[in-house]
Design a protein around this motif. Structure first.
Motif, PDB file in Angstrom:
ATOM      1  N   TYR A  49     -10.152   9.439  -2.464  1.00  0.00           N
ATOM      2  CA  TYR A  49      -9.485  10.537  -3.199  1.00  0.00           C
ATOM      3  C   TYR A  49     -10.232  11.762  -3.199  1.00  0.00           C
ATOM      4  N   ILE A  50      -9.498  12.648  -2.041  1.00  0.00           N
ATOM      5  CA  ILE A  50      -9.959  13.909  -1.775  1.00  0.00           C
ATOM      6  C   ILE A  50      -9.146  14.641  -2.551  1.00  0.00           C
ATOM      7  N   GLN A  51     -10.416  14.677  -2.859  1.00  0.00           N
ATOM      8  CA  GLN A  51     -10.070  16.136  -4.526  1.00  0.00           C
ATOM      9  C   GLN A  51      -9.364  17.306  -3.881  1.00  0.00           C
ATOM     10  N   ASN A  52     -10.423  18.186  -2.368  1.00  0.00           N
ATOM     11  CA  ASN A  52     -10.068  19.974  -1.992  1.00  0.00           C
ATOM     12  C   ASN A  52      -7.930  19.246  -1.565  1.00  0.00           C
ATOM     13  N   GLN A  53      -8.302  18.505  -1.127  1.00  0.00           N
ATOM     14  CA  GLN A  53      -6.654  18.095  -1.015  1.00  0.00           C
ATOM     15  C   GLN A  53      -5.388  17.762  -1.996  1.00  0.00           C
ATOM     16  N   ASP A  54      -6.150  17.293  -2.877  1.00  0.00           N
ATOM     17  CA  ASP A  54      -5.353  16.404  -3.711  1.00  0.00           C
ATOM     18  C   ASP A  54      -4.376  15.197  -2.926  1.00  0.00           C
ATOM     19  N   LYS A  55      -5.566  14.197  -2.332  1.00  0.00           N
ATOM     20  CA  LYS A  55      -5.008  13.022  -1.317  1.00  0.00           C
ATOM     21  C   LYS A  55      -5.261  12.412  -2.296  1.00  0.00           C
ATOM     22  N   TYR A  56      -4.388  11.122  -2.341  1.00  0.00           N
ATOM     23  CA  TYR A  56      -5.233   9.831  -2.005  1.00  0.00           C
ATOM     24  C   TYR A  56      -4.965   9.000  -0.861  1.00  0.00           C
ATOM     25  N   ILE A  57      -5.881   8.020  -0.837  1.00  0.00           N
ATOM     26  CA  ILE A  57      -5.744   7.069   0.513  1.00  0.00           C
ATOM     27  C   ILE A  57      -5.847   5.829   0.686  1.00  0.00           C
ATOM     28  N   PRO A  58      -4.884   4.762   0.342  1.00  0.00           N
ATOM     29  CA  PRO A  58      -5.478   3.849   0.101  1.00  0.00           C
ATOM     30  C   PRO A  58      -6.261   3.016   1.217  1.00  0.00           C
ATOM     31  N   ASP A  59      -7.093   2.252   0.516  1.00  0.00           N
ATOM     32  CA  ASP A  59      -7.647   1.991   1.914  1.00  0.00           C
ATOM     33  C   ASP A  59      -6.696   0.549   2.829  1.00  0.00           C
ATOM     34  N   LYS A  60      -7.474  -0.190   3.916  1.00  0.00           N
ATOM     35  CA  LYS A  60      -6.818  -0.567   5.122  1.00  0.00           C
ATOM     36  C   LYS A  60      -6.296  -2.012   4.091  1.00  0.00           C
ATOM     37  N   THR A  61      -8.023  -2.360   3.674  1.00  0.00           N
ATOM     38  CA  THR A  61      -7.610  -3.449   3.243  1.00  0.00           C
ATOM     39  C   THR A  61      -6.067  -3.392   1.536  1.00  0.00           C
ATOM     40  N   SER A  62      -5.947  -2.724   1.208  1.00  0.00           N
ATOM     41  CA  SER A  62      -5.207  -2.225   0.005  1.00  0.00           C
ATOM     42  C   SER A  62      -3.440  -1.880   0.300  1.00  0.00           C
ATOM     43  N   GLU A  63      -2.904  -2.676   0.078  1.00  0.00           N
ATOM     44  CA  GLU A  63      -1.194  -2.489   0.764  1.00  0.00           C
ATOM     45  C   GLU A  63      -1.141  -1.899  -0.447  1.00  0.00           C
ATOM     46  N   ASP A  64       0.415  -0.582   0.000  1.00  0.00           N
ATOM     47  CA  ASP A  64       1.306  -0.375  -0.648  1.00  0.00           C
ATOM     48  C   ASP A  64       2.247  -1.105  -0.771  1.00  0.00           C
ATOM     49  N   GLY A  65       2.938  -1.074  -2.624  1.00  0.00           N
ATOM     50  CA  GLY A  65       4.030  -1.677  -2.640  1.00  0.00           C
ATOM     51  C   GLY A  65       4.228  -3.124  -3.121  1.00  0.00           C
ATOM     52  N   TRP A  66       4.578  -3.876  -2.608  1.00  0.00           N
ATOM     53  CA  TRP A  66       5.312  -5.018  -3.776  1.00  0.00           C
ATOM     54  C   TRP A  66       4.541  -6.505  -2.910  1.00  0.00           C
ATOM     55  N   GLY A  67       3.829  -6.256  -1.655  1.00  0.00           N
ATOM     56  CA  GLY A  67       3.210  -7.445  -0.245  1.00  0.00           C
ATOM     57  C   GLY A  67       1.568  -6.632  -1.381  1.00  0.00           C
ATOM     58  N   GLY A  68       1.609  -5.478  -2.537  1.00  0.00           N
ATOM     59  CA  GLY A  68       0.218  -5.613  -2.885  1.00  0.00           C
ATOM     60  C   GLY A  68      -0.269  -6.003  -4.138  1.00  0.00           C
ATOM     61  N   LEU A  69      -1.746  -5.888  -4.521  1.00  0.00           N
ATOM     62  CA  LEU A  69      -2.538  -6.693  -5.035  1.00  0.00           C
ATOM     63  C   LEU A  69      -1.910  -6.379  -6.841  1.00  0.00           C
ATOM     64  N   ARG A  70      -2.065  -6.982  -7.442  1.00  0.00           N
ATOM     65  CA  ARG A  70      -1.311  -7.146  -9.138  1.00  0.00           C
ATOM     66  C   ARG A  70      -2.722  -7.044 -10.154  1.00  0.00           C
ATOM     67  N   TYR A  71      -2.385  -6.332 -11.063  1.00  0.00           N
ATOM     68  CA  TYR A  71      -3.940  -6.939 -12.304  1.00  0.00           C
ATOM     69  C   TYR A  71      -3.375  -8.118 -12.191  1.00  0.00           C
ATOM     70  N   ASP A  72      -1.932  -8.447 -12.731  1.00  0.00           N
ATOM     71  CA  ASP A  72      -1.230  -9.764 -13.101  1.00  0.00           C
ATOM     72  C   ASP A  72      -0.426 -10.497 -12.276  1.00  0.00           C
ATOM     73  N   TYR A  73      -0.411 -11.858 -11.936  1.00  0.00           N
ATOM     74  CA  TYR A  73       0.709 -12.412 -11.066  1.00  0.00           C
ATOM     75  C   TYR A  73       1.955 -13.086 -12.258  1.00  0.00           C
ATOM     76  N   GLY A  74       1.768 -12.689 -13.583  1.00  0.00           N
ATOM     77  CA  GLY A  74       2.683 -12.931 -14.441  1.00  0.00           C
ATOM     78  C   GLY A  74       3.570 -11.982 -15.647  1.00  0.00           C
ATOM     79  N   ASN A  75       3.167 -12.270 -16.864  1.00  0.00           N
ATOM     80  CA  ASN A  75       4.296 -11.382 -16.969  1.00  0.00           C
ATOM     81  C   ASN A  75       3.812 -10.328 -17.938  1.00  0.00           C
ATOM     82  N   PHE A  76       3.560  -8.801 -17.009  1.00  0.00           N
ATOM     83  CA  PHE A  76       2.359  -8.014 -17.624  1.00  0.00           C
ATOM     84  C   PHE A  76       3.011  -6.994 -16.781  1.00  0.00           C
ATOM     85  N   TYR A  77       2.678  -5.380 -17.667  1.00  0.00           N
ATOM     86  CA  TYR A  77       4.212  -4.757 -17.496  1.00  0.00           C
ATOM     87  C   TYR A  77       3.775  -2.924 -18.020  1.00  0.00           C
ATOM     88  N   ALA A  78       3.785  -2.131 -17.372  1.00  0.00           N
ATOM     89  CA  ALA A  78       3.819  -1.065 -17.544  1.00  0.00           C
ATOM     90  C   ALA A  78       2.290  -0.733 -18.773  1.00  0.00           C
TER      91      ALA A  78
END
Ligand SMILES: *[C@@H]1O[C@H](CO)[C@@H](O)[C@H](O)[C@H]1NC(C)=O
Ligand SMILES: *[C@@H]1O[C@H](CO)[C@@H](O)[C@H](O)[C@H]1NC(C)=O
Ligand SMILES: *[C@@H]1O[C@H](CO)[C@@H](O)[C@H](O)[C@H]1NC(C)=O
Ligand SMILES: *[C@H]1O[C@@H](CO)[C@H](O)[C@@H](O)[C@@H]1NC(C)=O
Length: 572
Positions: free
Chosen positions: A284-313
């Protein structure tokens, strides 16, 4: 003759068919949403997972620790067991496990929230006390604005009464060019080095998921930053964003405003399209208020999950009394609306989990809060138990329908691991295909939870190890396929891969919390977690059994297993 229940079923079918689509989950059942729960069916009610006395709940809202008390709010229908009439239910606790239900904290009462008080977060203002930011629904077309509520008396540790100052509300409305019907769920605020408060609000622009950023000097007047903090194409609506720092060292949690070199940030979103949650770890680059995910961290539904079952919101908060960050997540039912109306309740919260950054820096780890251990009663153990191919052994002497269990499995060789086909990208498909019945090399091995004596019903939680070109792939499954003889249920084969190096240790550990209609499992110290909702018909109460099993050719050893009967948490 048509019974009342049959009439209801017809109504439901008609209303489902006629519901040509508000938001995926904000489905409206006009005929059911105010059918009050006359009685509460206890058969599948949880003993230690949070649920109110009756009726529907969904998202956890505004969790916080204040004046020695934990507060949990939740989306709640005070009138029935399906979604509708949404208010903020409110319960308080001293230990995150035993709860007292209070009167709802927020309910529609103003033009800016006439059609609902939807999800939001709490922020504790230094020296002043807590405030709540939440989404108000202003019209039938689901136009959403962000609102503020403050305690009527901040000296009252129970925070029973909340007011919504008219001169301030709504504090944020969708600007021109933004879609006000996909604009909701404000986060906890954090304070920047420049003295400005910041919040995120979830949204969508065409098919791009967006986390809008707002800034304020006084918490009252909020201005949208020119750029969202982050967005990602083809991910659809971002519900319930959560944004917080994690420490590079150790398990301690951090206050939301913490910045510095020893800190990474986590951005989590609940994707309305898939109805699952995903997170990235980044900078998180605060002076630009920009968040840049690491290369090892994918956005969207190929990404990491807290829980791979029934867990939301889900929503996290920092608990200063124990220097930890805790996440709460909602687990919906896997039965039908008709079942929910009949049983008089729907929805639970997962066990609150402490969350921290894994030493690899590439993923989070989670573990049930330590307070849960106080409910552990009678304990049984199993040591150095060998499991040959096709064998299963019962874990006897505890209440298998309401239990906690920790186990470590070992094996001496990985030579027999099956080859991994690279087309198996989707863990859930692989779990569905192989299950426990297709014999393997190393695995499937694990637990058979909520099992009937002769295994007509069981929910297996297990590992299966594959050999990929350069490493091993470890699949963890929580398969509801055989969980119940009742056919009318959603029975997914939930699964995820576990990122663990088996090189030296050749061990895999698992913890499962079994609670009548929930099996909540933590693989390898909380690296991969899966919550399943299941409704056995035979394996209920004292008729439930628990086994360890192995259906692979490689012999498995139960190095150590400890299991406990769990006491029932107080909820009144
Ligand atoms: C506010 O709460 C405190 C603590 O419970 C109580 O002593 C006080 O009387 C309350 N004030 C009002 C105005 O109700
Ligand atoms: C706003 O979002 C809703 C929900 O996704 C969608 O149905 C509607 O078409 C959108 N409106 C505009 C103007 O894009
Ligand atoms: C183990 O595999 C055999 C053979 O496929 C199958 O009959 C049995 O049901 C499996 N055990 C479990 C617990 O699924
Ligand atoms: C929970 O219920 C199942 C079965 O009806 C749905 O398929 C899921 O989408 C739903 N999950 C959420 C988060 O709403």
């Amino acid at each position: 003759m048509m019974t009342l229940t049959n009439c209801l079923i017809v109504f439901i079918l008609v209303s489902v068919i006629c519901n040509n689509g508000v938001e995926a989950f904000h489905r409206i059942y006009p005929d059911l949403q105010s059918v009050s729960a006359h009685s509460v069916n206890k058969l599948h009610r949880t003993g230690f997972h949070f649920q109110p006395n009756r009726n529907w709940i969904n998202d956890p809202n505004g969790p916080m620790y204040y004046k020695g008390i934990y507060h949990l709010f939740y989306q709640y229908n005070p009138k029935g067991a399906v979604w509708g009439n949404i208010v903020w239910g409110h319960s308080v606790s001293k230990d995150l496990i035993n709860w007292k239900e209070l009167q709802p904290a927020l309910y529609p009462s103003k033009p800016f929230d006439r059609y609902g008080c939807w999800s939001g977060s709490a922020t504790i203002l230094p020296g002043k006390g807590p405030v709540i930011l939440y989404t108000g629904v202003v019209d039938k077309r689901s136009n959403e604005v962000q609102c503020i509520a403050v305690p009527a008396n901040a000296s009252d540790p129970l925070l029973t009464k909340w007011v919504k100052p008219d001169r301030l509300n709504p504090i944020v409305t969708a600007d021109h060019g933004m879609n006000g019907s996909v604009f909701r769920d404000p986060t906890t605020a954090w304070l920047g080095k420049d003295g400005q408060w910041r919040i995120l609000v979830g949204g969508k622009r065409e098919d791009t998921g967006v986390a809008y950023l707002y800034r304020s000097r006084n918490f009252l007047k909020w201005i949208r930053a020119k750029h969202p903090i982050h967005s990602a194409k083809r991910t659809g609506m971002w519900e319930c964003p959560d944004f917080y720092p994690v420490s590079l060292e150790g398990k301690n949690g951090l206050d939301s405003s913490m910045m510095g070199n020893s800190v990474k940030h986590v951005l989590k979103n609940s994707l309305d399209i898939t109805r699952y949650e995903y997170y990235t770890i980044g900078t998180y680059i605060q002076n630009q208020d920009k968040y840049i995910p690491d290369k090892t961290s994918e956005d969207g539904w190929g990404g990491l999950r807290y829980d791979y079952g029934n867990f939301y919101a889900s929503k996290s908060f920092f608990d200063p009394s124990k220097n930890r960050r805790i996440i709460w997540g909602w687990a919906n039912e896997s039965d039908t609306k008709e079942d929910d109306v009949k049983k008089g309740w729907a929805g639970i919260q997962a066990i609150p989990r402490t969350v921290w950054l894994d030493s690899s820096g590439r993923q989070l780890r989670q573990w049930p809060v330590e307070e849960l251990n106080r409910l552990r009663g009678k304990e049984v153990e199993m040591n150095k138990q060998k499991l040959k191919k096709g064998s299963y052994v019962e874990v006897k002497g505890i209440t298998a329908a309401q239990a906690d269990l920790e186990v470590t499995f070992s094996f001496s060789s990985l030579d027999k691991a099956e080859a991994f086909d690279p087309k198996w990208e989707n863990a859930e498909d692989l779990c569905a295909e192989k299950g426990t019945k297709v014999r393997g090399g190393v695995g499937p091995f694990g637990l058979l939870t909520l099992a009937s004596k002769k295994l007509e019903e069981y929910t297996p939680v297990f590992f299966r190890i594959f050999k990929a070109s350069n490493k091993h792939k470890i699949l963890m499954c929580s398969d509801a396929k055989s969980s119940s003889l009742n056919r009318e249920l959603y029975k997914p084969s939930f699964a995820g891969f576990v990122n663990v190096d088996l090189g030296n240790t050749k061990k895999l550990s698992l913890r499962s919390l079994i609670d009548h209609s929930v099996v909540e499992s933590f693989g390898v110290g909380g690296k991969t977690n899966i919550l399943s909702r299941v409704y056995p018909t035979l394996a209920v109460k004292e008729k439930a059994h628990l086994f360890v099993f192995n259906n692979g050719t490689e012999q498995i050893t139960v190095e150590n297993l400890k299991a406990w009967s769990m006491k029932t948490a107080r909820r009144n």
